[in-house]
Design an enzyme around this catalytic site. Structure first.
Site, short mmCIF file in Angstrom:
data_model
loop_
_atom_site.label_atom_id
_atom_site.label_comp_id
_atom_site.label_asym_id
_atom_site.label_seq_id
_atom_site.Cartn_x
_atom_site.Cartn_y
_atom_site.Cartn_z
N ARG A 166 -9.22 16.18 44.21
CA ARG A 166 -10.53 15.51 44.24
C ARG A 166 -10.39 14.10 44.82
NH1 ARG A 166 -12.04 16.69 38.04
NH2 ARG A 166 -10.28 18.13 38.07
N HIS B 45 -5.11 9.11 31.77
CA HIS B 45 -4.87 10.56 31.75
C HIS B 45 -4.69 10.98 33.20
CE1 HIS B 45 -5.65 14.81 30.36
NE2 HIS B 45 -5.81 14.91 31.67
N LEU B 46 -3.43 11.14 33.61
CA LEU B 46 -3.14 11.45 35.00
C LEU B 46 -2.55 12.86 35.08
CD1 LEU B 46 -1.43 8.05 36.01
CD2 LEU B 46 -3.87 8.64 36.06
N HIS C 192 -12.57 14.32 30.03
CA HIS C 192 -11.25 14.22 29.42
C HIS C 192 -11.32 13.68 28.00
CE1 HIS C 192 -9.22 14.05 33.62
NE2 HIS C 192 -9.10 15.26 33.13
N GLU D 291 -5.04 18.64 23.88
CA GLU D 291 -6.47 18.90 23.79
C GLU D 291 -6.75 20.05 22.81
OE1 GLU D 291 -6.10 18.91 28.03
OE2 GLU D 291 -7.92 17.73 28.23
N LYS E 250 -6.55 29.57 28.90
CA LYS E 250 -5.51 29.02 28.02
C LYS E 250 -5.95 29.32 26.60
CE LYS E 250 -4.28 25.07 30.87
NZ LYS E 250 -4.26 23.62 30.99
N ARG F 135 -13.11 24.80 24.28
CA ARG F 135 -13.32 23.58 25.05
C ARG F 135 -14.58 23.80 25.88
NH1 ARG F 135 -10.52 21.70 30.56
NH2 ARG F 135 -11.55 19.68 30.68
N HIS G 217 5.32 12.57 33.02
CA HIS G 217 6.56 13.03 33.66
C HIS G 217 6.99 12.28 34.91
CE1 HIS G 217 6.49 16.30 30.86
NE2 HIS G 217 5.31 16.69 31.28
N GLY H 212 1.26 11.30 34.16
CA GLY H 212 1.48 10.18 33.24
C GLY H 212 2.71 10.35 32.37
N ASP I 141 0.41 18.72 44.23
CA ASP I 141 1.37 18.55 43.14
C ASP I 141 2.29 17.37 43.46
OD1 ASP I 141 3.52 18.75 41.30
OD2 ASP I 141 3.06 20.88 41.01
N ASN J 212 -9.58 27.78 26.09
CA ASN J 212 -9.97 26.87 27.17
C ASN J 212 -10.05 27.73 28.43
OD1 ASN J 212 -10.17 24.96 29.15
ND2 ASN J 212 -8.43 23.72 28.45
N GLY K 185 -6.45 16.70 37.22
CA GLY K 185 -7.61 15.81 37.19
C GLY K 185 -7.12 14.50 36.60
P1 ADP Z 1 -3.92 20.02 34.12
O1 ADP Z 1 -4.98 19.01 34.43
O2 ADP Z 1 -3.91 21.17 35.05
O3 ADP Z 1 -3.75 20.34 32.66
P2 ADP Z 1 -1.42 18.57 33.89
O4 ADP Z 1 -1.81 17.50 32.96
O5 ADP Z 1 -0.49 19.62 33.43
O6 ADP Z 1 -2.67 19.22 34.60
O7 ADP Z 1 -0.80 17.87 35.20
C1 ADP Z 1 -0.41 18.64 36.28
C2 ADP Z 1 0.12 17.73 37.37
O8 ADP Z 1 1.12 16.86 36.84
C3 ADP Z 1 0.82 18.48 38.48
O9 ADP Z 1 -0.09 18.89 39.48
C4 ADP Z 1 1.81 17.47 39.01
O10 ADP Z 1 1.16 16.70 40.01
C5 ADP Z 1 2.06 16.55 37.84
N1 ADP Z 1 3.42 16.72 37.28
C6 ADP Z 1 3.81 17.57 36.30
N2 ADP Z 1 5.12 17.42 36.04
C7 ADP Z 1 5.59 16.46 36.89
C8 ADP Z 1 6.86 15.84 37.13
N3 ADP Z 1 7.94 16.20 36.44
N4 ADP Z 1 6.93 14.89 38.06
C9 ADP Z 1 5.84 14.54 38.78
N5 ADP Z 1 4.62 15.05 38.59
C10 ADP Z 1 4.49 16.01 37.68
#
Ligand code: ADP
Length: 394
Positions: free
Chosen positions: A242, A209-210, A183, A380, A20, A95, A333, A331, A284, A13, A213
């Protein structure tokens, strides 16, 4: 083709500054190693993190000095050869973010297919050229290796025509200016595990999917019926950097009355907006949850509000809600963000079990609530590995 033990698929990816990769045993798709190389193209050496059965052997190989994708990939192949000598890479999966309207399933990446995929680069300039660069780099380093692409748009090709249309002039629609959705590998993975998680998997499902992106997908019968990203991946939800959906008139205003160049508007909407733009602190969510700042609080409130509103829109497309699934970084965490979003959704039968939500349990809805709410990791990479197996007929 049949596969011997320790024959492996390399899954790639390739992003703008990250590579990745994951290694899957060809015989049973067990994940042997996953790694991320970050900081490509920067002045400092790139950083490598890895996990999985064989990760330790791999990371003992140090890190690549910073470079482009080809250099990072050459380093990776070299490190794999040195640290995992009994692994024989027999095929690769990539990907590919954009498969246009024609690619509704994984495909062998032949020169003809690659030429078609290059035409989609203007619609996904932040991803597609990097994805394809990874394919070309690997073809140079391992000539003759079968390569297969899995597309982020493919899962959404089951959307009804109306869900894909943008109300523009007919000739533009006919030229392919439609809603593609992204996604898709994540949604396909969630659809593949959902029947194990709930009896209502084939009902009216909204997946959120949060991650950095963010998007939503409305499914029925485990197939995409509507999604919030459209012609590009800036559409829909507010994200890390975004903007998500905004008034198109605002874009015209920025260009006509604020003298912004197209490049500046693109940077604004893709890199300077969302959680980062509104908070002025970070993209973040973890940083915003710890920040004691009214702007951070407003950014989080807006993220929850807009996500909940769009969940309502997804529900209209599928006639209600049986299951809401949270996945990806936020989503999975952020119990806090899940609770904030679900607070808006009592009208849809959503009620959380606060303790289950805090514990990130697989099911976080309260007993007897009208809609089930689930939390599940996405994967993915395994979908890309399955694509390789399916296309090459293992
Ligand atoms: P990517 O789209 O880069 O693969 P991820 O699905 O890993 O992204 O999501 C990354 C985002 O998830 C981080 O920018 C952060 O905002 C959020 N995140 C990750 N872990 C936590 C957590 N423990 N608590 C709150 N937000 C988190």
């Amino acid at each position: 083709m049949t596969f011997e033990r320790r024959e492996a698929f390399l899954v790639l990816n390739a992003g703008s500054s990250t590579l990745k990769f994951a290694l899957y045993q060809a015989s049973d798709l067990a994940c042997l190693c996953r790694a991320t190389i970050e900081g490509l193209g920067a002045a400092e050496p790139a950083r490598v993190s890895a996990s999985g059965e064989l990760a330790q052997a791999f990371v003992s190989g140090g890190a690549p000095s910073s470079g482009d994708h080809e250099a990072a990939l050459a380093w990776t192949l070299d490190a794999l050869k040195r640290s995992l000598p009994d692994i024989d890479i027999v095929a690769a999966g990539h990907r590919i973010v954009h498969g246009g309207q024609s690619f509704a399933a994984p495909a062998r990446l032949t020169p003809d297919v690659l030429a078609v995929l290059a035409n989609f680069s203007p619609m996904a300039p932040g991803h597609q050229p990097h994805n394809l660069a990874g394919v070309h780099a690997l073809a140079k380093l391992m000539p003759g290796l079968p390569q297969v692409g899995s597309f982020d748009t493919a899962f959404h090709r089951t959307q009804p025509r109306l869900a894909q249309l943008i109300p523009l002039k007919r000739e533009l629609i006919d030229e392919g200016l439609v809603r593609y959705g992204f996604h898709g590998l994540s949604y396909a993975y969630v659809a593949s595990v959902l029947p194990r998680l709930t009896e209502r998997a084939k009902g009216r499902v909204v997946v959120a999917h949060l991650g950095s992106g963010a998007s939503l997908c409305a499914m029925r019968d485990l197939r995409s019926q509507a999604t919030t990203m459209g012609f590009t991946s800036v559409d829909g939800l507010m994200m890390g950097t975004r903007s998500g959906a905004i008034d198109p008139g605002l874009v015209l205003h920025l260009i006509e009355h604020r003298g912004m160049s197209v490049k500046a508007v693109s940077a604004l909407l893709n890199k300077e907006s969302g959680l980062l733009g509104v908070s002025g602190i970070s993209n973040d969510l973890r940083a915003l949850e710890y920040a004691d700042s009214p702007e951070a609080e407003e950014a989080m409130a807006l993220f929850a509000y807009r996500t909940a509103r769009e969940i309502g829109s997804m529900m209209a497309a599928i006639g209600g809600l049986d299951v809401l699934v949270f996945t990806a970084g936020i989503g999975e965490h952020s119990a806090h963000m899940r609770a904030r979003i679900c607070d808006y959704l009592a009208f849809a039968g959503v009620k959380l079990d606060a303790a289950a939500n805090e514990a990130h349990a697989p099911r976080i809805s309260a007993e007897g609530a009208g809609a089930e709410v689930l939390v599940t990791p996405t994967d993915e990479e395994i979908m890309i590995a399955r694509g390789v197996r399916d296309v090459l007929g293992g």
